[in-house]
Design a protein around this motif. Sequence first.
Motif, PDB file in Angstrom:
ATOM      1  N   ARG A   1       2.515   6.263  -3.186  1.00 20.99           N
ATOM      2  CA  ARG A   1       2.748   5.653  -1.867  1.00 20.99           C
ATOM      3  C   ARG A   1       4.186   5.149  -1.767  1.00 20.99           C
ATOM      4  O   ARG A   1       4.883   5.396  -0.780  1.00 20.99           O
ATOM      5  N   ARG A   2       4.648   4.475  -2.822  1.00 20.62           N
ATOM      6  CA  ARG A   2       6.025   3.957  -2.810  1.00 20.62           C
ATOM      7  C   ARG A   2       7.045   5.094  -2.695  1.00 20.62           C
ATOM      8  O   ARG A   2       7.988   5.019  -1.923  1.00 20.62           O
ATOM      9  N   ALA A   3       6.821   6.159  -3.487  1.00 19.60           N
ATOM     10  CA  ALA A   3       7.785   7.271  -3.495  1.00 19.60           C
ATOM     11  C   ALA A   3       7.809   7.967  -2.138  1.00 19.60           C
ATOM     12  O   ALA A   3       8.869   8.320  -1.618  1.00 19.60           O
ATOM     13  N   ARG A   4       6.614   8.128  -1.544  1.00 10.76           N
ATOM     14  CA  ARG A   4       6.551   8.829  -0.247  1.00 10.76           C
ATOM     15  C   ARG A   4       7.198   7.989   0.852  1.00 10.76           C
ATOM     16  O   ARG A   4       7.883   8.517   1.719  1.00 10.76           O
ATOM     17  N   LYS A   5       6.992   6.683   0.766  1.00  7.66           N
ATOM     18  CA  LYS A   5       7.581   5.774   1.755  1.00  7.66           C
ATOM     19  C   LYS A   5       9.110   5.878   1.677  1.00  7.66           C
ATOM     20  O   LYS A   5       9.803   5.984   2.689  1.00  7.66           O
ATOM     21  N   ARG A   6       9.597   5.905   0.426  1.00  5.43           N
ATOM     22  CA  ARG A   6      11.047   5.986   0.234  1.00  5.43           C
ATOM     23  C   ARG A   6      11.594   7.319   0.752  1.00  5.43           C
ATOM     24  O   ARG A   6      12.616   7.378   1.412  1.00  5.43           O
ATOM     25  N   SER A   7      10.871   8.426   0.468  1.00  6.92           N
ATOM     26  CA  SER A   7      11.318   9.747   0.930  1.00  6.92           C
ATOM     27  C   SER A   7      11.335   9.816   2.456  1.00  6.92           C
ATOM     28  O   SER A   7      12.246  10.382   3.057  1.00  6.92           O
ATOM     29  N   LEU A   8      10.306   9.213   3.086  1.00  4.91           N
ATOM     30  CA  LEU A   8      10.243   9.227   4.553  1.00  4.91           C
ATOM     31  C   LEU A   8      11.423   8.455   5.145  1.00  4.91           C
ATOM     32  O   LEU A   8      12.060   8.895   6.099  1.00  4.91           O
ATOM     33  N   LYS A   9      11.724   7.304   4.526  1.00 12.10           N
ATOM     34  CA  LYS A   9      12.812   6.443   5.003  1.00 12.10           C
ATOM     35  C   LYS A   9      14.142   7.202   4.895  1.00 12.10           C
ATOM     36  O   LYS A   9      14.987   7.139   5.791  1.00 12.10           O
ATOM     37  N   ALA A  10      14.289   7.947   3.809  1.00 15.88           N
ATOM     38  CA  ALA A  10      15.545   8.686   3.601  1.00 15.88           C
ATOM     39  C   ALA A  10      15.546  10.008   4.375  1.00 15.88           C
ATOM     40  O   ALA A  10      16.516  10.765   4.333  1.00 15.88           O
ATOM     41  N   GLU A  11      14.414  10.309   5.031  1.00 13.53           N
ATOM     42  CA  GLU A  11      14.251  11.543   5.813  1.00 13.53           C
ATOM     43  C   GLU A  11      14.548  12.789   4.989  1.00 13.53           C
ATOM     44  O   GLU A  11      15.233  13.699   5.424  1.00 13.53           O
TER      45      GLU A  11
END
Length: 213
Positions: free
Chosen positions: A144-154
Amino acid sequence: MRKFISVEGGEGAGKSTLIRFLRKRLEEKGLEVVTTREPGGSFLGEEIRELLLHVRRDEPVVAKAELFLFLAARAQHVETLIRPSLEAGKVVITDRFSDSTLAYQSTARGLTLGEVRHLCELVEDHITPSLTFFLDVDPKIGVRRARKRSLKAEVGYDRLEEESLQFHERVRDGFLKQLENSPERIFRIDTAKPIPEVQERAGEILDQWLAKS
Ligand code: Z5A
């Protein structure tokens, strides 16, 4: 003793966050520090990283091809960056090393442990971490943390981020097995805890290791 540290753990476990802290702490003690990552750490390694994480064709990457690509990146990394830096007296901190290969390509993908270990030793050629932090978090939280970070960085998810939760649970089992086999080298830190607590524990481990080396 050569000052070689690896930081291991599943997706989103907090490795990059901890490495920034370790670097600062070591530099405050006057040590010269090289931080690096796998796959990567060399020109060829970074090219292989791109291939491994972002291959976009429909053809699946077979487990043995994946294994040899990670190992090729490591061979280049060891000889062009890690060994020369250690020989120059620097501290090297790598985000992932052979423990990741054992956890991902053997325990999670199912390749034979003895064979994978033998190939890792061949590639390391005596360049082995003397301290490993295993950052342990429930894969549900880590992913969840990694996906959230990837989404934020687009940037979208990479090929391994897209694996199932069961895959990430097998990876965790792999790290736990290695911890059992090498308790003198590998230190587990629970990274479900808040960052300051994680850093405090890591700082204690680091100081004890420095006192011995
Ligand atoms: N791989 C392999 O299969 N075989 C091999 O031999 C090697 C690698 C060497 C490399 O991906 C992939 O290659 C990896 C294994 C495979 N794939 N997977 N899965 P990578 O290097 O791009 O990604 P990663 O290694 O998985 O790391 P990451 O996703 O970048 O996460 P991280 O560095 O561990 O986490 P972070 O960036 O420090 O933290 C993630 C977020 O959580 C961030 O927003 C932080 O602020 C937050 N965070 C960190 N710590 C905490 C705590 N304690 N509480 C709350 N929030 C936190």
